[in-house]
Design a protein around this motif. Structure first.
Motif, PDB file in Angstrom:
ATOM      1  N   ALA A  51       0.801  -1.375   0.039  1.00  0.00           N
ATOM      2  CA  ALA A  51       0.060  -0.045   0.033  1.00  0.00           C
ATOM      3  C   ALA A  51       0.735   1.198   0.285  1.00  0.00           C
ATOM      4  CB  ALA A  51      -0.857  -0.052   1.196  1.00  0.00           C
ATOM      5  N   ILE A  52       1.787   1.271   0.855  1.00  0.00           N
ATOM      6  CA  ILE A  52       2.755   2.347   0.883  1.00  0.00           C
ATOM      7  C   ILE A  52       3.536   2.422  -0.528  1.00  0.00           C
ATOM      8  CG2 ILE A  52       5.128   3.199   1.587  1.00  0.00           C
ATOM      9  CD1 ILE A  52       4.403   2.166   4.436  1.00  0.00           C
ATOM     10  N   ASP A  53       3.703   1.434  -1.445  1.00  0.00           N
ATOM     11  CA  ASP A  53       4.512   1.629  -2.605  1.00  0.00           C
ATOM     12  C   ASP A  53       3.634   2.110  -3.524  1.00  0.00           C
ATOM     13  OD1 ASP A  53       6.773   0.332  -2.058  1.00  0.00           O
ATOM     14  OD2 ASP A  53       6.120  -1.869  -2.693  1.00  0.00           O
ATOM     15  N   ARG A  54       2.249   2.323  -3.377  1.00  0.00           N
ATOM     16  CA  ARG A  54       1.465   2.951  -4.227  1.00  0.00           C
ATOM     17  C   ARG A  54       1.594   4.516  -4.392  1.00  0.00           C
ATOM     18  NH1 ARG A  54      -2.296  -1.291  -3.122  1.00  0.00           N
ATOM     19  NH2 ARG A  54      -3.136  -0.320  -1.590  1.00  0.00           N
ATOM     20  N   VAL A  55       2.324   5.031  -3.348  1.00  0.00           N
ATOM     21  CA  VAL A  55       2.607   6.589  -3.212  1.00  0.00           C
ATOM     22  C   VAL A  55       4.173   6.799  -3.505  1.00  0.00           C
ATOM     23  CG1 VAL A  55       0.472   7.124  -2.138  1.00  0.00           C
ATOM     24  CG2 VAL A  55       2.571   6.555  -0.883  1.00  0.00           C
ATOM     25  N   VAL A  56       5.000   5.687  -3.518  1.00  0.00           N
ATOM     26  CA  VAL A  56       6.407   5.788  -3.644  1.00  0.00           C
ATOM     27  C   VAL A  56       6.792   6.353  -5.066  1.00  0.00           C
ATOM     28  CG1 VAL A  56       8.390   4.730  -3.668  1.00  0.00           C
ATOM     29  CG2 VAL A  56       6.903   4.147  -1.895  1.00  0.00           C
ATOM     30  N   GLU A  93       8.096  14.462  -4.383  1.00  0.00           N
ATOM     31  CA  GLU A  93       6.758  14.474  -5.127  1.00  0.00           C
ATOM     32  C   GLU A  93       6.281  13.280  -5.275  1.00  0.00           C
ATOM     33  OE1 GLU A  93       5.529  17.237  -6.159  1.00  0.00           O
ATOM     34  OE2 GLU A  93       7.086  18.876  -5.568  1.00  0.00           O
ATOM     35  N   THR A  94       5.029  13.077  -5.191  1.00  0.00           N
ATOM     36  CA  THR A  94       4.360  11.864  -5.409  1.00  0.00           C
ATOM     37  C   THR A  94       2.979  11.775  -6.081  1.00  0.00           C
ATOM     38  OG1 THR A  94       3.675   9.720  -4.249  1.00  0.00           O
ATOM     39  CG2 THR A  94       3.226  11.932  -3.236  1.00  0.00           C
ATOM     40  N   GLY A  95       2.366  12.928  -6.157  1.00  0.00           N
ATOM     41  CA  GLY A  95       0.876  13.042  -6.926  1.00  0.00           C
ATOM     42  C   GLY A  95      -0.106  12.603  -5.880  1.00  0.00           C
ATOM     43  N   GLY A  96      -1.298  12.324  -6.593  1.00  0.00           N
ATOM     44  CA  GLY A  96      -2.362  12.014  -5.839  1.00  0.00           C
ATOM     45  C   GLY A  96      -3.187  13.346  -5.372  1.00  0.00           C
ATOM     46  N   HIS A  97      -4.454  13.234  -5.469  1.00  0.00           N
ATOM     47  CA  HIS A  97      -5.348  14.479  -5.045  1.00  0.00           C
ATOM     48  C   HIS A  97      -5.624  14.580  -3.496  1.00  0.00           C
ATOM     49  CE1 HIS A  97      -7.724  17.928  -6.369  1.00  0.00           C
ATOM     50  NE2 HIS A  97      -8.773  17.495  -5.989  1.00  0.00           N
ATOM     51  N   TYR A  98      -5.355  15.409  -3.071  1.00  0.00           N
ATOM     52  CA  TYR A  98      -5.794  15.682  -1.350  1.00  0.00           C
ATOM     53  C   TYR A  98      -6.854  16.569  -1.403  1.00  0.00           C
ATOM     54  CZ  TYR A  98      -5.025  17.050   3.453  1.00  0.00           C
ATOM     55  OH  TYR A  98      -5.124  17.101   4.870  1.00  0.00           O
TER      56      TYR A  98
END
Length: 229
Positions: free
Chosen positions: A160-165, A184-189
């Motif tokens: 699960a952590i790997d998905r934001v690495v 920098e990793t992306g994703g929408h906060y």
């Protein structure tokens, strides 16, 4: 000067606006309490042995503290100590968290948080950023609570952590001190997908019992056993 009827109208509008704002805030906090009290993985029990992680909170923001090296993952090539200013210490753990880019980079203290930034996050959200802190034998405390996982659960937590690495070329930013760094990793906060929601989602992906909607730190920590004294 406004005529008395106009002043009364303005006063009534101000009172009703204040009442509406207070009711909205009360409804939000009630929804947060309910959402964080509904369990995911309700049958989970902490195993007697396995991999010990920690869940960290500063009262506002939560992070997952994981061993630097375990059979399931050696994090040293992923988050090398050379990325932090104080790289020569015998690090044993990493604190990993995800949050909003502007808040992470430009609010070293909560007093630096701009109301404009808050309104933007509430309205349209923001870009995600990864925060990694390097620790040497962190001592358990009420704000840094140990939690044991089976090796299989820890492997799922790692996945699960790997998905934001960040993959490929890394873009890093200096941290708050000499032992942390941002990537920098992306994703929408958003209000629905906060830093604390990331923590509980990651725990839930491992199979750990946690709340459904945990936008606040307390909603995460309420599921982590208190430190035994």
């Amino acid at each position: 000067m406004a005529a008395p009827p106009l002043r009364r109208l303005i006063g009534r509008i101000a009172r009703w606006t204040a009442i509406a704002l207070a009711a909205s805030a009360a409804l939000f906090f009630l929804t947060v309490w309910i959402g964080s009290s509904i369990p995911r993985n309700p049958g989970w029990r902490e195993p007697g042995e396995g991999v010990e992680i920690m869940v960290q909170s500063n009262g506002v923001h939560t992070a997952l503290v994981v061993p630097l090296v375990a059979p399931e993952r050696d994090w040293r090539p992923v988050f090398p100590a050379g990325d932090v200013a104080l790289s020569g210490l015998p690090y044993t753990h990493l604190a990993i968290s995800w949050g909003e880019r502007e808040v992470f980079l430009n609010t070293p203290t909560w007093s630096d948080l701009s109301p404009v930034t808050v309104l933007r996050i509430v309205g349209i959200g923001g870009e995600g950023l990864l925060h990694v802190e390097h620790y040497v034998r962190p001592a358990p405390s009420e704000d840094l609570r140990p939690l044991r996982l089976t090796h299989g659960e820890y492997a799922r937590l790692v996945a699960a952590i790997d998905r934001v690495v960040p993959q490929g070329q890394r873009v890093g930013h200096p941290g708050y001190g000499a032992q942390d760094v941002f990537y920098e990793t992306g994703g929408h906060y958003t209000v629905r997908n906060t830093c604390n929601q990331w923590t509980s989602n990651t725990l839930a992906a491992a199979g750990v019992k946690t709340g459904w909607w945990t936008p606040m730190a307390g909603g995460v920590m309420k599921w982590v056993p208190h430190l035994e004294r």
